[in-house]
Write a protein that holds these residues in place. Sequence first.
Motif, PDB file in Angstrom:
ATOM      1  N   ALA A  72       0.905  -1.398   0.290  1.00 24.70           N
ATOM      2  CA  ALA A  72      -0.109   0.213   0.449  1.00 24.70           C
ATOM      3  C   ALA A  72       0.607   0.630  -0.212  1.00 24.70           C
ATOM      4  CB  ALA A  72      -0.430   0.342   1.824  1.00 24.70           C
ATOM      5  N   VAL A  73       2.093   0.799   0.769  1.00 22.46           N
ATOM      6  CA  VAL A  73       2.878   2.683   1.464  1.00 22.46           C
ATOM      7  C   VAL A  73       3.612   2.480  -0.713  1.00 22.46           C
ATOM      8  CG1 VAL A  73       5.152   3.326   2.062  1.00 22.46           C
ATOM      9  CG2 VAL A  73       3.393   2.510   3.483  1.00 22.46           C
ATOM     10  N   ALA A  74       4.093   1.845  -1.534  1.00 21.65           N
ATOM     11  CA  ALA A  74       4.853   1.435  -2.330  1.00 21.65           C
ATOM     12  C   ALA A  74       3.668   2.022  -3.748  1.00 21.65           C
ATOM     13  CB  ALA A  74       4.655  -0.033  -2.367  1.00 21.65           C
ATOM     14  N   ALA A  75       2.009   2.102  -3.222  1.00 15.66           N
ATOM     15  CA  ALA A  75       1.280   2.796  -4.483  1.00 15.66           C
ATOM     16  C   ALA A  75       1.107   4.011  -4.169  1.00 15.66           C
ATOM     17  CB  ALA A  75      -0.237   1.420  -3.900  1.00 15.66           C
ATOM     18  N   CYS A  76       1.507   4.004  -3.010  1.00 16.54           N
ATOM     19  CA  CYS A  76       1.290   6.032  -2.941  1.00 16.54           C
ATOM     20  C   CYS A  76       2.659   6.714  -2.641  1.00 16.54           C
ATOM     21  CB  CYS A  76       0.334   6.000  -1.882  1.00 16.54           C
ATOM     22  SG  CYS A  76      -1.497   4.903  -1.999  1.00 16.54           S
ATOM     23  N   ASP A  77       3.745   5.828  -3.208  1.00 15.38           N
ATOM     24  CA  ASP A  77       5.001   6.671  -2.801  1.00 15.38           C
ATOM     25  C   ASP A  77       4.725   7.723  -3.912  1.00 15.38           C
ATOM     26  OD1 ASP A  77       7.429   5.493  -0.679  1.00 15.38           O
ATOM     27  OD2 ASP A  77       7.977   5.287  -1.892  1.00 15.38           O
ATOM     28  N   GLU A  78       4.756   8.493  -4.147  1.00 14.64           N
ATOM     29  CA  GLU A  78       4.284   9.223  -5.496  1.00 14.64           C
ATOM     30  C   GLU A  78       3.404  10.476  -4.978  1.00 14.64           C
ATOM     31  OE1 GLU A  78       3.767  11.194  -9.906  1.00 14.64           O
ATOM     32  OE2 GLU A  78       3.215   9.321  -9.524  1.00 14.64           O
ATOM     33  N   ALA A  79       2.211  10.318  -4.043  1.00 21.94           N
ATOM     34  CA  ALA A  79       1.775  10.832  -3.169  1.00 21.94           C
ATOM     35  C   ALA A  79       2.709  11.333  -1.860  1.00 21.94           C
ATOM     36  CB  ALA A  79       0.302  10.844  -2.918  1.00 21.94           C
ATOM     37  N   ARG A  80       3.380  10.271  -1.465  1.00 26.29           N
ATOM     38  CA  ARG A  80       3.846  10.257   0.118  1.00 26.29           C
ATOM     39  C   ARG A  80       5.179  11.785  -0.793  1.00 26.29           C
ATOM     40  NH1 ARG A  80       8.226   9.112   2.086  1.00 26.29           N
ATOM     41  NH2 ARG A  80       9.156   7.313   0.482  1.00 26.29           N
ATOM     42  N   LEU A  81       5.865  11.459  -1.420  1.00 31.94           N
ATOM     43  CA  LEU A  81       6.870  12.464  -1.795  1.00 31.94           C
ATOM     44  C   LEU A  81       6.614  13.606  -2.798  1.00 31.94           C
ATOM     45  CD1 LEU A  81       9.015   9.744  -4.382  1.00 31.94           C
ATOM     46  CD2 LEU A  81       9.758  10.597  -1.594  1.00 31.94           C
ATOM     47  N   TYR A  82       5.239  13.756  -2.828  1.00 34.23           N
ATOM     48  CA  TYR A  82       4.675  15.263  -3.140  1.00 34.23           C
ATOM     49  C   TYR A  82       4.741  16.190  -2.013  1.00 34.23           C
ATOM     50  CZ  TYR A  82       4.397  14.663  -8.258  1.00 34.23           C
ATOM     51  OH  TYR A  82       4.109  14.195  -9.783  1.00 34.23           O
ATOM     52  N   TYR A  83       4.090  14.931  -0.702  1.00 40.19           N
ATOM     53  CA  TYR A  83       3.573  15.582   0.216  1.00 40.19           C
ATOM     54  C   TYR A  83       4.360  16.171   1.164  1.00 40.19           C
ATOM     55  CZ  TYR A  83       2.196  15.874   5.172  1.00 40.19           C
ATOM     56  OH  TYR A  83       1.509  16.775   6.565  1.00 40.19           O
ATOM     57  N   ALA A  84       5.892  15.824   0.663  1.00 39.04           N
ATOM     58  CA  ALA A  84       7.207  16.094   1.487  1.00 39.04           C
ATOM     59  C   ALA A  84       7.715  17.576   0.783  1.00 39.04           C
ATOM     60  CB  ALA A  84       8.407  14.714   1.259  1.00 39.04           C
ATOM     61  N   ASP A  85       7.740  17.095  -1.179  1.00 44.57           N
ATOM     62  CA  ASP A  85       8.147  18.278  -1.342  1.00 44.57           C
ATOM     63  C   ASP A  85       7.504  19.435  -1.026  1.00 44.57           C
ATOM     64  OD1 ASP A  85       9.515  19.564  -3.691  1.00 44.57           O
ATOM     65  OD2 ASP A  85       7.915  19.626  -4.342  1.00 44.57           O
ATOM     66  N   TYR A  86       6.100  19.639  -1.290  1.00 47.05           N
ATOM     67  CA  TYR A  86       5.183  20.614  -0.631  1.00 47.05           C
ATOM     68  C   TYR A  86       5.638  21.459   1.108  1.00 47.05           C
ATOM     69  CZ  TYR A  86       1.550  20.861  -3.967  1.00 47.05           C
ATOM     70  OH  TYR A  86       0.328  21.225  -5.252  1.00 47.05           O
ATOM     71  N   LEU A  87       6.075  20.499   2.235  1.00 45.87           N
ATOM     72  CA  LEU A  87       6.949  20.830   2.565  1.00 45.87           C
ATOM     73  C   LEU A  87       7.577  21.476   3.078  1.00 45.87           C
ATOM     74  CD1 LEU A  87       5.344  17.753   5.569  1.00 45.87           C
ATOM     75  CD2 LEU A  87       5.092  19.916   5.386  1.00 45.87           C
ATOM     76  N   LYS A  88       8.371  21.002   2.338  1.00 53.92           N
ATOM     77  CA  LYS A  88       9.848  21.495   2.118  1.00 53.92           C
ATOM     78  C   LYS A  88       9.797  23.614   1.509  1.00 53.92           C
ATOM     79  CE  LYS A  88      12.513  17.518   1.121  1.00 53.92           C
ATOM     80  NZ  LYS A  88      13.735  16.781   0.397  1.00 53.92           N
ATOM     81  N   ARG A  89       8.516  23.174   0.688  1.00 47.09           N
ATOM     82  CA  ARG A  89       8.593  24.731  -0.705  1.00 47.09           C
ATOM     83  C   ARG A  89       8.171  25.266   0.217  1.00 47.09           C
ATOM     84  NH1 ARG A  89       5.654  23.965  -5.192  1.00 47.09           N
ATOM     85  NH2 ARG A  89       4.694  21.699  -4.327  1.00 47.09           N
ATOM     86  N   ALA A  90       7.565  24.652   1.594  1.00 51.55           N
ATOM     87  CA  ALA A  90       7.035  25.556   2.601  1.00 51.55           C
ATOM     88  C   ALA A  90       7.964  25.781   4.177  1.00 51.55           C
ATOM     89  CB  ALA A  90       5.288  25.279   3.380  1.00 51.55           C
ATOM     90  N   ASN A  91       9.257  25.355   3.524  1.00 53.60           N
ATOM     91  CA  ASN A  91       9.507  26.037   4.930  1.00 53.60           C
ATOM     92  C   ASN A  91       9.494  25.489   6.005  1.00 53.60           C
ATOM     93  OD1 ASN A  91      12.108  26.419   3.800  1.00 53.60           O
ATOM     94  ND2 ASN A  91      10.988  28.793   3.458  1.00 53.60           N
ATOM     95  N   SER A  92       8.681  24.289   5.922  1.00 55.51           N
ATOM     96  CA  SER A  92       8.299  23.714   7.343  1.00 55.51           C
ATOM     97  C   SER A  92       9.202  22.381   7.773  1.00 55.51           C
ATOM     98  CB  SER A  92       6.211  22.885   6.990  1.00 55.51           C
ATOM     99  OG  SER A  92       6.245  23.854   6.829  1.00 55.51           O
TER     100      SER A  92
END
Length: 123
Positions: A72-92
């Motif tokens: 299940a995690v593998a199926a959604c890894d792209e969404a997880r990486l997008y979320y991490a990217d959003y946090l980085k761009r928001a300087n969170s």
Amino acid sequence: MRGSIVVAMLALALGACQQGNANICGSLAAKFPDMPIRTADDQRQVLYSCMERWAARLSNSPDAASLTARAAVAACDEARLYYADYLKRANSAPDKETTREFWIERTLFIAVQTRAGNCYKDA
């Protein structure tokens, strides 16, 4: 006549076995609507929905629940990486929800819950 009564009772009994156990089952979020993702929170909702639905969908496989969770995690890894990217761009600060370990534990719970309670037929 007697045979049809037995068949009817058997069908009723089997139908009852297919119902989810309300004491175990929760509810999955509604499918995320098609909308622009503007914030990290929007992406988090997409991620939660993806992980929970895939864990529920895969829970009836004959594999160990831990393997189901990892799939299940593998199926959604792209969404997880997008979320991490959003946090980085928001300087969170890094969020534990961006880690694979967090999601493996979360999806493991959903997989086991689904098996134990016969949950989430609509996942």
